[in-house]
Design a protein around this motif. Structure first.
Motif, PDB file in Angstrom:
ATOM      1  N   SER A 155      42.402  39.231  37.091  1.00  0.00           N
ATOM      2  CA  SER A 155      43.490  39.799  36.294  1.00  0.00           C
ATOM      3  C   SER A 155      43.514  41.321  36.299  1.00  0.00           C
ATOM      4  O   SER A 155      44.541  41.931  35.986  1.00  0.00           O
ATOM      5  CB  SER A 155      43.408  39.291  34.853  1.00  0.00           C
ATOM      6  OG  SER A 155      42.152  39.618  34.283  1.00  0.00           O
ATOM      7  N   HIS A 156      42.391  41.958  36.660  1.00  0.00           N
ATOM      8  CA  HIS A 156      42.340  43.424  36.711  1.00  0.00           C
ATOM      9  C   HIS A 156      42.761  43.968  38.076  1.00  0.00           C
ATOM     10  O   HIS A 156      42.835  45.186  38.259  1.00  0.00           O
ATOM     11  CB  HIS A 156      40.917  43.896  36.407  1.00  0.00           C
ATOM     12  CG  HIS A 156      39.894  43.372  37.371  1.00  0.00           C
ATOM     13  ND1 HIS A 156      39.511  42.051  37.392  1.00  0.00           N
ATOM     14  CD2 HIS A 156      39.187  43.985  38.364  1.00  0.00           C
ATOM     15  CE1 HIS A 156      38.600  41.868  38.336  1.00  0.00           C
ATOM     16  NE2 HIS A 156      38.400  43.020  38.938  1.00  0.00           N
ATOM     17  N   VAL A 157      43.037  43.071  39.029  1.00  0.00           N
ATOM     18  CA  VAL A 157      43.440  43.470  40.381  1.00  0.00           C
ATOM     19  C   VAL A 157      44.957  43.408  40.479  1.00  0.00           C
ATOM     20  O   VAL A 157      45.576  42.455  39.973  1.00  0.00           O
ATOM     21  CB  VAL A 157      42.799  42.536  41.432  1.00  0.00           C
ATOM     22  CG1 VAL A 157      43.219  42.928  42.838  1.00  0.00           C
ATOM     23  CG2 VAL A 157      41.277  42.572  41.300  1.00  0.00           C
ATOM     24  N   PRO A 158      45.607  44.399  41.105  1.00  0.00           N
ATOM     25  CA  PRO A 158      47.067  44.348  41.251  1.00  0.00           C
ATOM     26  C   PRO A 158      47.526  43.055  41.924  1.00  0.00           C
ATOM     27  O   PRO A 158      46.866  42.554  42.835  1.00  0.00           O
ATOM     28  CB  PRO A 158      47.382  45.562  42.135  1.00  0.00           C
ATOM     29  CG  PRO A 158      46.250  46.504  41.890  1.00  0.00           C
ATOM     30  CD  PRO A 158      45.045  45.648  41.665  1.00  0.00           C
ATOM     31  N   VAL A 159      48.656  42.531  41.467  1.00  0.00           N
ATOM     32  CA  VAL A 159      49.166  41.264  41.993  1.00  0.00           C
ATOM     33  C   VAL A 159      49.384  41.343  43.502  1.00  0.00           C
ATOM     34  O   VAL A 159      49.053  40.404  44.238  1.00  0.00           O
ATOM     35  CB  VAL A 159      50.484  40.886  41.283  1.00  0.00           C
ATOM     36  CG1 VAL A 159      51.119  39.668  41.940  1.00  0.00           C
ATOM     37  CG2 VAL A 159      50.231  40.618  39.808  1.00  0.00           C
ATOM     38  N   ALA A 160      49.919  42.470  43.976  1.00  0.00           N
ATOM     39  CA  ALA A 160      50.182  42.616  45.413  1.00  0.00           C
ATOM     40  C   ALA A 160      48.899  42.518  46.229  1.00  0.00           C
ATOM     41  O   ALA A 160      48.889  41.940  47.330  1.00  0.00           O
ATOM     42  CB  ALA A 160      50.869  43.952  45.689  1.00  0.00           C
TER      43      ALA A 160
END
Length: 305
Positions: free
Chosen positions: A40-45
């Motif tokens: 969840s802390h990583v960008p979706v892209a």
């Protein structure tokens, strides 16, 4: 793994292998929010890019083992098939994006609603775009689902655009996939190969600008992003092979496993609020799905007779 691409096009009975493959796929999809929540802390892209990149070696290995690489090469040489592959690749990417965003922003319940509505939306698309006739029970089911959607739309809390986004992208993806004249394993590899150049471009850009979470000194992030390939490819390949070895009615019942597990995760593990509109809409959707499933099972039995 049995070569599903050489399996009979229609099954008159369920097989243990098909039940294992398809049931396993839906259970894995049901647990997927728990995995995505760790990112969840990583960008979706960035998550989507790694889902694409690390799916390629897994899907390639499966195709090599099945000996189906020749048909994939032919597909890439066919401009029409390549264009259709680009359409399905774009739709599945959007669907993945909606899904990951829903989970990491504490809206997994919207993802569950989207998956619940999907079968009925597919029936609606088949009637409108393919001219398939709906029986009375199916019309009632679609109408009830429509009421549930209106309840969600007019809810004062917020528009469930993630649920609708997932419903639309997966519905049109399934429709386009039916028109793609290539086996399910080849089709999946074709899609991720088409998506690989932009995915690699994004990863290289993130690495160059120092905004990446991959190989940045945090081994947990690196391993989780690497694992996105397994988490993405294995359920899809399981489903593609299992669907060939089961009756349509069985697939119709099994497909509710994943959204039910996602809903339970959202409410009891992630602590997402259920809300008044969802408390009204979900029972309506379940009722519509029960009516739809009973009608589908009866149709399948009538055809066998």
């Amino acid at each position: 793994m049995r070569n599903a691409d050489t399996a009979p096009k229609s099954q008159n009975q369920d097989t243990p292998q098909g039940l294992l493959f398809a049931g396993g796929a839906y259970v894995l999809w049901g647990f997927l929010p728990l995995y995505m929540k760790l990112l969840s802390h990583v960008p979706v892209a960035e998550v989507i890019a790694h889902r694409i990149i690390w799916s390629v070696p897994i899907a390639s290995l499966v195709l090599i083992v099945l000996g189906r690489t020749a048909t994939l090469r032919e597909a890439f040489r066919n401009p029409r098939m390549l264009a259709m592959g680009c359409v399905t690749a774009a739709l599945i990417t959007l669907n993945w994006g909606f899904y990951v965003y829903a989970v990491v922003t504490d809206r997994a319940l919207d993802a569950a609603i989207g998956y619940y509505i999907n079968p009925l939306f597919s029936v609606f698309l088949a009637a409108v775009l393919l001219g398939e006739k709906l029986d009375r029970a199916q019309l009632v089911a679609v109408a009830i689902a429509g009421v549930a959607v209106l309840v969600l739309v007019f809810d004062a809390e917020r528009m469930p655009w993630l649920a609708f986004g997932m419903m639309l992208t997966w519905g049109f993806y399934a429709l386009a996939k039916k028109s793609l004249p290539i086996g399910p394993n080849q089709g999946f590899l074709m899609e991720v190969l088409i998506l690989s150049p932009p995915a690699l471009g994004y990863v290289i850009y993130a690495q160059a600008t120092g905004s990446t979470h991959f190989l940045n000194g945090n081994s947990n992030d690196t391993w989780l992003l690497l694992g996105c390939g397994v988490a993405t490819a294995v359920p899809l390949l399981f489903y593609a092979n299992g669907a060939k070895l089961l009756r349509l009615s069985t697939i119709g019942v099994l497909q509710y496993i994943a959204p039910t597990m996602i809903l339970l995760n959202a409410v009891f593990i992630f602590g997402e609020p259920f809300g008044r509109a969802r408390a009204i809409a979900l029972p309506l959707i379940w009722l519509a799905l029960i009516i739809y499933t009973i009608s589908m099972v009866r149709q399948m039995r009538a055809k066998r007779v």
